[in-house]
Design an enzyme around this catalytic site. Structure first.
Site, PDB file in Angstrom:
ATOM      1  N   LYS A 118     -39.155 -13.198  44.706  1.00  0.00           N
ATOM      2  CA  LYS A 118     -38.822 -11.769  44.816  1.00  0.00           C
ATOM      3  C   LYS A 118     -37.352 -11.634  45.170  1.00  0.00           C
ATOM      4  CE  LYS A 118     -40.315  -9.028  48.383  1.00  0.00           C
ATOM      5  NZ  LYS A 118     -39.042  -8.667  49.059  1.00  0.00           N
ATOM      6  N   GLU A 187     -39.902   0.122  48.851  1.00  0.00           N
ATOM      7  CA  GLU A 187     -39.983   0.188  50.322  1.00  0.00           C
ATOM      8  C   GLU A 187     -39.223   1.398  50.880  1.00  0.00           C
ATOM      9  OE1 GLU A 187     -38.975  -3.352  52.575  1.00  0.00           O
ATOM     10  OE2 GLU A 187     -39.162  -2.253  54.467  1.00  0.00           O
TER      11      GLU A 187
HETATM   12  O1  KIV Z   1     -39.870  -9.729  53.566  1.00  0.00           O
HETATM   13  C1  KIV Z   1     -40.869  -8.989  53.492  1.00  0.00           C
HETATM   14  O2  KIV Z   1     -41.824  -9.096  54.255  1.00  0.00           O
HETATM   15  C2  KIV Z   1     -40.888  -7.984  52.451  1.00  0.00           C
HETATM   16  C3  KIV Z   1     -41.995  -6.985  52.476  1.00  0.00           C
HETATM   17  C4  KIV Z   1     -41.771  -6.041  53.579  1.00  0.00           C
HETATM   18  C5  KIV Z   1     -42.169  -6.310  51.179  1.00  0.00           C
HETATM   19  O3  KIV Z   1     -40.029  -7.947  51.636  1.00  0.00           O
END
Ligand code: KIV
Length: 287
Positions: A118, A187
């Site tokens: 991600k 978010e």
């Molecule tokens: O790092 C994380 O936990 C996240 C979530 C809040 C989506 O990116």
């Protein structure tokens, strides 16, 4: 952990195919035992760089390293067998040359066995998302409140509450979608913006502090379990782990101080006429 049957993990295309369907259940995970508990309930486990704050006590996610993400990614993979596992690319590991991003993402996937990475995605990251996806690395985007940009924003702050910001967040989401992200975390945005983004992109949106109208939801597990006194407004507490730990540890401390622990059943007894065996049972290898 026994693995009697081979269970196939949920894949990135299967998550994408859930667009507009049953809500996608996601949580963060950082350790093997917690991943094992979450796995049967979740479609996707995110090894979030929130690990820096939640586990390592950092003030934000900026100090998180690739090595930390690899170590926690390995643990989560060991603890789970069914959920898709996505690992966050830490700050500084993907914003520069796409070739460096590819090398770092490759390390994350090879060394953890996780299925995707991600990235916090503005339009400037779109080319990198496309570069990674074209080379076999599924990428999840993350738009709106981008925790890695905390030093630019000054604090963690909800986004999309002005027209200008709404357009920016929408552009981030559309750019991640067009670049080939398989899903997009949205978010900390105005509640009316998340459904607009969800309608505007072709892949599932995973909301956190966004809206129930997203295609799925994610929370930081330690927040929703109640490990901390303070949590963001958007967290619903489903447990009181801090209270449970506090209660258990205060009982343990009282038992130790009162010499009530350990009791006879919690100690090893000398076996009659078998002194050497008793020493083995105690783990005394010197005999
Ligand atoms: O790092 C994380 O936990 C996240 C979530 C809040 C989506 O990116």
């Amino acid at each position: 952990m026994s693995r009697h049957t081979q269970v196939r993990r949920i894949t990135a295309p299967e998550i994408t195919a859930r667009k507009g369907g049953d809500p996608i259940v996601c949580l963060t995970a950082y350790t093997a035992p917690v991943a094992e508990i979450l796995d049967p309930h979740c479609d996707l486990l995110l090894v979030g760089d929130s690990v820096g704050m939640v586990v390592h006590g950092l003030p934000n996610t900026v100090g998180v390293t690739l090595e930390m993400m690899i170590m926690h990614g390995q643990a989560v993979m060991r603890g789970s067998e069914r959920a898709m596992v996505v690992v966050d690319m830490p700050f500084g590991s993907y914003e520069g040359d796409p070739k460096d991003a590819f090398a770092n993402a490759t390390r994350l996937l090879k060394e953890t066995g996780a299925q995707a990475v991600k990235v916090e995605a503005g339009p400037q990251i779109a080319a990198t998302i496309a570069y990674l996806v074209d080379r076999g690395i599924p990428v999840m985007g993350h738009v709106g409140l981008r925790p890695q940009a905390v030093n630019v924003d000054g604090k963690f702050r909800a986004k999309g509450r002005t027209q200008d910001e709404r357009e920016k967040v929408m552009a981030e989401a559309k750019a991640a979608d067009a670049a080939g992200a398989f899903a997009i975390v949205v978010e900390g945005v105005d509640e009316t913006l998340a459904p607009e983004i969800t309608a505007a992109v072709g892949v599932p949106t995973i909301g956190i502090g966004a809206s129930a109208q997203c295609d799925g939801q994610i929370l930081v597990t330690d927040d929703m379990l109640g490990l901390f006194d303070w949590t963001p407004k958007f967290v619903r507490r489903y447990g009181d782990i801090k209270g449970a730990i506090d209660k258990a540890v205060s009982e343990y401390a009282a038992d130790v101080r009162g010499r009530r622990f350990p009791a006879a059943a919690e100690t090893y007894a000398l076996r009659v006429n078998s002194a050497p065996q008793a020493r083995v049972a105690r783990g005394d290898k010197r005999g």
